[in-house]
Design a protein around this motif. Sequence first.
Motif, PDB file in Angstrom:
ATOM      1  N   ALA A 119       0.835  -1.207   0.000  1.00 23.25           N
ATOM      2  CA  ALA A 119       0.000   0.000   0.000  1.00 23.25           C
ATOM      3  C   ALA A 119       0.870   1.258   0.000  1.00 23.25           C
ATOM      4  O   ALA A 119       0.565   2.234  -0.701  1.00 23.25           O
ATOM      5  N   GLU A 120       1.959   1.237   0.757  1.00 21.96           N
ATOM      6  CA  GLU A 120       2.853   2.395   0.793  1.00 21.96           C
ATOM      7  C   GLU A 120       3.534   2.615  -0.557  1.00 21.96           C
ATOM      8  O   GLU A 120       3.730   3.761  -0.982  1.00 21.96           O
ATOM      9  N   GLU A 121       3.897   1.532  -1.229  1.00 20.17           N
ATOM     10  CA  GLU A 121       4.509   1.667  -2.561  1.00 20.17           C
ATOM     11  C   GLU A 121       3.516   2.277  -3.553  1.00 20.17           C
ATOM     12  O   GLU A 121       3.874   3.161  -4.343  1.00 20.17           O
ATOM     13  N   LEU A 122       2.268   1.818  -3.516  1.00 17.17           N
ATOM     14  CA  LEU A 122       1.247   2.403  -4.389  1.00 17.17           C
ATOM     15  C   LEU A 122       1.013   3.867  -4.044  1.00 17.17           C
ATOM     16  O   LEU A 122       0.863   4.711  -4.934  1.00 17.17           O
ATOM     17  N   GLN A 123       1.002   4.162  -2.760  1.00 19.06           N
ATOM     18  CA  GLN A 123       0.846   5.542  -2.302  1.00 19.06           C
ATOM     19  C   GLN A 123       1.980   6.411  -2.849  1.00 19.06           C
ATOM     20  O   GLN A 123       1.738   7.518  -3.336  1.00 19.06           O
ATOM     21  N   SER A 124       3.200   5.905  -2.783  1.00 18.02           N
ATOM     22  CA  SER A 124       4.343   6.651  -3.305  1.00 18.02           C
ATOM     23  C   SER A 124       4.215   6.874  -4.809  1.00 18.02           C
ATOM     24  O   SER A 124       4.512   7.963  -5.314  1.00 18.02           O
ATOM     25  N   ALA A 125       3.782   5.842  -5.525  1.00 23.16           N
ATOM     26  CA  ALA A 125       3.605   5.978  -6.973  1.00 23.16           C
ATOM     27  C   ALA A 125       2.585   7.066  -7.297  1.00 23.16           C
ATOM     28  O   ALA A 125       2.831   7.913  -8.170  1.00 23.16           O
ATOM     29  N   LEU A 126       1.472   7.062  -6.576  1.00 18.58           N
ATOM     30  CA  LEU A 126       0.446   8.078  -6.833  1.00 18.58           C
ATOM     31  C   LEU A 126       0.942   9.475  -6.469  1.00 18.58           C
ATOM     32  O   LEU A 126       0.683  10.443  -7.194  1.00 18.58           O
ATOM     33  N   LYS A 127       1.648   9.569  -5.370  1.00 16.37           N
ATOM     34  CA  LYS A 127       2.189  10.878  -4.940  1.00 16.37           C
ATOM     35  C   LYS A 127       3.151  11.420  -5.995  1.00 16.37           C
ATOM     36  O   LYS A 127       3.073  12.599  -6.376  1.00 16.37           O
ATOM     37  N   LEU A 128       4.050  10.570  -6.466  1.00 17.63           N
ATOM     38  CA  LEU A 128       5.007  10.997  -7.489  1.00 17.63           C
ATOM     39  C   LEU A 128       4.296  11.354  -8.787  1.00 17.63           C
ATOM     40  O   LEU A 128       4.695  12.286  -9.493  1.00 17.63           O
ATOM     41  N   TYR A 129       3.228  10.649  -9.098  1.00 18.39           N
ATOM     42  CA  TYR A 129       2.468  10.945 -10.304  1.00 18.39           C
ATOM     43  C   TYR A 129       1.805  12.322 -10.196  1.00 18.39           C
ATOM     44  O   TYR A 129       1.843  13.109 -11.147  1.00 18.39           O
ATOM     45  N   VAL A 130       1.202  12.596  -9.051  1.00 20.40           N
ATOM     46  CA  VAL A 130       0.566  13.904  -8.846  1.00 20.40           C
ATOM     47  C   VAL A 130       1.609  15.009  -8.971  1.00 20.40           C
ATOM     48  O   VAL A 130       1.371  16.036  -9.623  1.00 20.40           O
ATOM     49  N   GLU A 131       2.778  14.801  -8.362  1.00 23.70           N
ATOM     50  CA  GLU A 131       3.839  15.808  -8.452  1.00 23.70           C
ATOM     51  C   GLU A 131       4.265  16.017  -9.902  1.00 23.70           C
ATOM     52  O   GLU A 131       4.435  17.154 -10.352  1.00 23.70           O
ATOM     53  N   LEU A 132       4.447  14.938 -10.639  1.00 20.29           N
ATOM     54  CA  LEU A 132       4.837  15.039 -12.048  1.00 20.29           C
ATOM     55  C   LEU A 132       3.753  15.748 -12.848  1.00 20.29           C
ATOM     56  O   LEU A 132       4.038  16.641 -13.647  1.00 20.29           O
ATOM     57  N   TYR A 133       2.525  15.343 -12.621  1.00 21.52           N
ATOM     58  CA  TYR A 133       1.403  15.938 -13.349  1.00 21.52           C
ATOM     59  C   TYR A 133       1.327  17.440 -13.085  1.00 21.52           C
ATOM     60  O   TYR A 133       1.142  18.232 -14.012  1.00 21.52           O
ATOM     61  N   GLN A 134       1.484  17.824 -11.817  1.00 20.94           N
ATOM     62  CA  GLN A 134       1.444  19.238 -11.479  1.00 20.94           C
ATOM     63  C   GLN A 134       2.618  19.996 -12.104  1.00 20.94           C
ATOM     64  O   GLN A 134       2.453  21.112 -12.593  1.00 20.94           O
ATOM     65  N   ASP A 135       3.795  19.382 -12.100  1.00 17.24           N
ATOM     66  CA  ASP A 135       4.967  20.019 -12.682  1.00 17.24           C
ATOM     67  C   ASP A 135       4.816  20.214 -14.193  1.00 17.24           C
ATOM     68  O   ASP A 135       5.269  21.219 -14.735  1.00 17.24           O
ATOM     69  N   PHE A 179       8.467  23.142 -18.308  1.00 19.03           N
ATOM     70  CA  PHE A 179       8.838  21.859 -17.733  1.00 19.03           C
ATOM     71  C   PHE A 179      10.046  21.294 -18.473  1.00 19.03           C
ATOM     72  O   PHE A 179      10.116  21.348 -19.699  1.00 19.03           O
ATOM     73  N   ASP A 180      10.973  20.723 -17.717  1.00 17.18           N
ATOM     74  CA  ASP A 180      12.169  20.107 -18.282  1.00 17.18           C
ATOM     75  C   ASP A 180      11.833  18.663 -18.671  1.00 17.18           C
ATOM     76  O   ASP A 180      11.861  17.761 -17.843  1.00 17.18           O
ATOM     77  N   TYR A 181      11.504  18.460 -19.930  1.00 16.27           N
ATOM     78  CA  TYR A 181      11.085  17.143 -20.409  1.00 16.27           C
ATOM     79  C   TYR A 181      12.215  16.128 -20.457  1.00 16.27           C
ATOM     80  O   TYR A 181      11.969  14.942 -20.624  1.00 16.27           O
ATOM     81  N   SER A 182      13.446  16.562 -20.254  1.00 14.83           N
ATOM     82  CA  SER A 182      14.550  15.599 -20.232  1.00 14.83           C
ATOM     83  C   SER A 182      14.477  14.703 -18.992  1.00 14.83           C
ATOM     84  O   SER A 182      15.050  13.621 -18.974  1.00 14.83           O
ATOM     85  N   LYS A 183      13.767  15.142 -17.973  1.00 15.12           N
ATOM     86  CA  LYS A 183      13.626  14.362 -16.733  1.00 15.12           C
ATOM     87  C   LYS A 183      12.308  13.578 -16.687  1.00 15.12           C
ATOM     88  O   LYS A 183      12.085  12.800 -15.768  1.00 15.12           O
ATOM     89  N   TYR A 184      11.451  13.806 -17.656  1.00 21.19           N
ATOM     90  CA  TYR A 184      10.131  13.181 -17.660  1.00 21.19           C
ATOM     91  C   TYR A 184      10.218  11.654 -17.632  1.00 21.19           C
ATOM     92  O   TYR A 184       9.557  11.004 -16.814  1.00 21.19           O
ATOM     93  N   SER A 185      11.030  11.090 -18.491  1.00 21.38           N
ATOM     94  CA  SER A 185      11.145   9.637 -18.608  1.00 21.38           C
ATOM     95  C   SER A 185      11.655   9.005 -17.311  1.00 21.38           C
ATOM     96  O   SER A 185      11.131   7.979 -16.861  1.00 21.38           O
ATOM     97  N   SER A 186      12.667   9.609 -16.692  1.00 20.20           N
ATOM     98  CA  SER A 186      13.209   9.038 -15.450  1.00 20.20           C
ATOM     99  C   SER A 186      12.202   9.150 -14.309  1.00 20.20           C
ATOM    100  O   SER A 186      12.094   8.241 -13.488  1.00 20.20           O
ATOM    101  N   ARG A 187      11.449  10.236 -14.276  1.00 20.66           N
ATOM    102  CA  ARG A 187      10.430  10.390 -13.233  1.00 20.66           C
ATOM    103  C   ARG A 187       9.299   9.386 -13.443  1.00 20.66           C
ATOM    104  O   ARG A 187       8.793   8.797 -12.485  1.00 20.66           O
TER     105      ARG A 187
END
Length: 161
Positions: free
Chosen positions: A103-119, A128-136
């Motif tokens: 559950a914590e791993e899924l939570q982390s994935a969603l949190k990182l997704y929201v951050e990426l989406y907002q960025d 937005f620096d798209y060179s980091k998009y793939s790694s994120r």
Amino acid sequence: MKTKFRIFLAIMSAVACLALLAGCSADQQNDAKTQNRQYMSSVNSIMSDMNDSMSDFSDAIKDGEVLSLSSQLSTVNDCVDKLKAIEAPDAMKDIHSKYVSGAEELQSALKLYVELYQDVKVPESGSFDYSKYSSRLSKIKEHYEAGIKALEEADEAVSNA
């Protein structure tokens, strides 16, 4: 005759004690099974709520709603907190840690997704620096896959218990 009566009385007392011990043992086994069932019922309820939130999260992604994404992430966070708060029976402690980890791993994935989406949607620096998009995105995928794997391992452990 008195000796036979005493021996008979001693044997009957021993049988009665054994019957009481067997009854207590059965009660303890039933109690442990009941605790395990109650634990799994709680986990299933929380995971069902989390699944619903993740479905709503997917819908919010389709609609492009940042506020809705954050709201669904908050609901997932609440589910993870509830899962952590469950007191697992001794026989389920290892399984519980796998459920929490997943559950914590899924939570982390969603949190990182929201951050990426907002960025991407509203970058702090103006673009937005798209060179980091793939790694994120890869990091999000790693957390998601680790979460699914941990939950599958927990489910498998329950089915083998």
